[in-house]
Design an enzyme around this catalytic site. Sequence first.
Site, PDB file in Angstrom:
ATOM      1  N   GLY A  84     -30.562 161.709  43.411  1.00  0.00           N
ATOM      2  CA  GLY A  84     -29.976 161.999  42.095  1.00  0.00           C
ATOM      3  C   GLY A  84     -30.473 161.001  41.062  1.00  0.00           C
ATOM      4  N   GLU A 129     -28.475 144.623  50.189  1.00  0.00           N
ATOM      5  CA  GLU A 129     -27.604 144.480  49.018  1.00  0.00           C
ATOM      6  C   GLU A 129     -26.604 143.380  49.284  1.00  0.00           C
ATOM      7  OE1 GLU A 129     -25.727 147.636  46.913  1.00  0.00           O
ATOM      8  OE2 GLU A 129     -27.611 148.673  46.570  1.00  0.00           O
ATOM      9  N   ASP A 145     -28.782 149.283  39.935  1.00  0.00           N
ATOM     10  CA  ASP A 145     -27.531 149.179  40.678  1.00  0.00           C
ATOM     11  C   ASP A 145     -26.424 149.590  39.716  1.00  0.00           C
ATOM     12  OD1 ASP A 145     -26.301 148.598  43.189  1.00  0.00           O
ATOM     13  OD2 ASP A 145     -25.349 146.881  42.243  1.00  0.00           O
ATOM     14  N   GLY A 156     -22.569 161.708  43.489  1.00  0.00           N
ATOM     15  CA  GLY A 156     -21.593 160.613  43.542  1.00  0.00           C
ATOM     16  C   GLY A 156     -20.269 160.939  42.879  1.00  0.00           C
TER      17      GLY A 156
HETATM   18  P1  ITT Z   1     -29.718 152.924  45.801  1.00  0.00           P
HETATM   19  O1  ITT Z   1     -30.551 153.170  47.008  1.00  0.00           O
HETATM   20  O2  ITT Z   1     -30.483 153.142  44.514  1.00  0.00           O
HETATM   21  O3  ITT Z   1     -29.005 151.584  45.812  1.00  0.00           O
HETATM   22  P2  ITT Z   1     -27.024 154.016  45.899  1.00  0.00           P
HETATM   23  O4  ITT Z   1     -26.548 155.429  45.952  1.00  0.00           O
HETATM   24  O5  ITT Z   1     -26.591 153.077  46.990  1.00  0.00           O
HETATM   25  O6  ITT Z   1     -28.618 154.089  45.785  1.00  0.00           O
HETATM   26  P3  ITT Z   1     -25.694 152.296  43.883  1.00  0.00           P
HETATM   27  O7  ITT Z   1     -25.378 151.261  44.893  1.00  0.00           O
HETATM   28  O8  ITT Z   1     -26.304 151.861  42.597  1.00  0.00           O
HETATM   29  O9  ITT Z   1     -26.665 153.439  44.480  1.00  0.00           O
HETATM   30  O10 ITT Z   1     -24.448 153.148  43.473  1.00  0.00           O
HETATM   31  C1  ITT Z   1     -23.149 152.872  43.888  1.00  0.00           C
HETATM   32  C2  ITT Z   1     -22.409 154.161  44.081  1.00  0.00           C
HETATM   33  O11 ITT Z   1     -22.094 154.706  42.800  1.00  0.00           O
HETATM   34  C3  ITT Z   1     -23.201 155.204  44.856  1.00  0.00           C
HETATM   35  O12 ITT Z   1     -22.363 155.746  45.854  1.00  0.00           O
HETATM   36  C4  ITT Z   1     -23.585 156.236  43.818  1.00  0.00           C
HETATM   37  O13 ITT Z   1     -23.563 157.555  44.347  1.00  0.00           O
HETATM   38  C5  ITT Z   1     -22.516 156.051  42.734  1.00  0.00           C
HETATM   39  N1  ITT Z   1     -23.146 156.297  41.442  1.00  0.00           N
HETATM   40  C6  ITT Z   1     -24.124 155.546  40.872  1.00  0.00           C
HETATM   41  N2  ITT Z   1     -24.545 156.114  39.733  1.00  0.00           N
HETATM   42  C7  ITT Z   1     -23.825 157.246  39.575  1.00  0.00           C
HETATM   43  C8  ITT Z   1     -23.826 158.272  38.621  1.00  0.00           C
HETATM   44  O14 ITT Z   1     -24.660 158.283  37.604  1.00  0.00           O
HETATM   45  N3  ITT Z   1     -22.959 159.284  38.785  1.00  0.00           N
HETATM   46  C9  ITT Z   1     -22.119 159.305  39.835  1.00  0.00           C
HETATM   47  N4  ITT Z   1     -22.066 158.390  40.803  1.00  0.00           N
HETATM   48  C10 ITT Z   1     -22.917 157.359  40.675  1.00  0.00           C
END
Ligand code: ITT
Length: 181
Positions: free
Chosen positions: A11, A34, A63, A139
């Site tokens: 996404g 992380e 992040d 998410g």
């Molecule tokens: P990375 O590999 O890029 O770290 P991640 O999904 O672990 O991917 P993050 O730690 O940055 O990404 O995100 C923390 C959580 O917040 C993660 O479960 C995402 O799905 C959610 N999140 C981040 N950005 C979002 C958005 O724009 N809309 C909805 N949920 C989001």
Amino acid sequence: MKLQVITSNQGKLREFQAALPQVEIIHNDADCDEIQADTLEEVVLSCIEQLRSKGLNNFILDDSGLFVDGLQGFPGVYSSYVLRTIGNAGLLQLMDGRTERQARFKSCIGALIDSEVIIAHGECQGKIAFAESGTEGFGFDPIFIPDGYEVSFAELSLAEKNKISHRGNALRAFSAQFNSR
Ligand code: ITT
């Protein structure tokens, strides 16, 4: 210019591609540990240095987290864990009976371009919905209603979300720094 986007999240990758049409995006699912930190920026800086020490250059990562005012900023830097464990349904349960539903998404973008670090921040204010709605995005999108809207992020197209979202704002701040190097 070719830029590697470091993420495990498809996404996010789509949002990067739409927001940075001027660069050739290459997906790289390289991993970094992380660290448990109090701020998104600390996590980003640690990832950049881990990837730099593996020999990577010209990459960008993000992040993000959802910070709910009535829960003292939770889940914040624990967003990924909360989504994996209790999910949107669990977060809605935590909000049960609460009328104060103000929340914000925050994104910290970090990049290593020609061995120089660029950091950019973006936010989007909104509120936690009473129920999930919509099928776009990923998410927490189905439970976040951005200010000025009646619908959730998951009911907006990717282009509409990028115009107002934390990541869209962070990527615009990144582009300004990137273009003025
Ligand atoms: P990375 O590999 O890029 O770290 P991640 O999904 O672990 O991917 P993050 O730690 O940055 O990404 O995100 C923390 C959580 O917040 C993660 O479960 C995402 O799905 C959610 N999140 C981040 N950005 C979002 C958005 O724009 N809309 C909805 N949920 C989001």
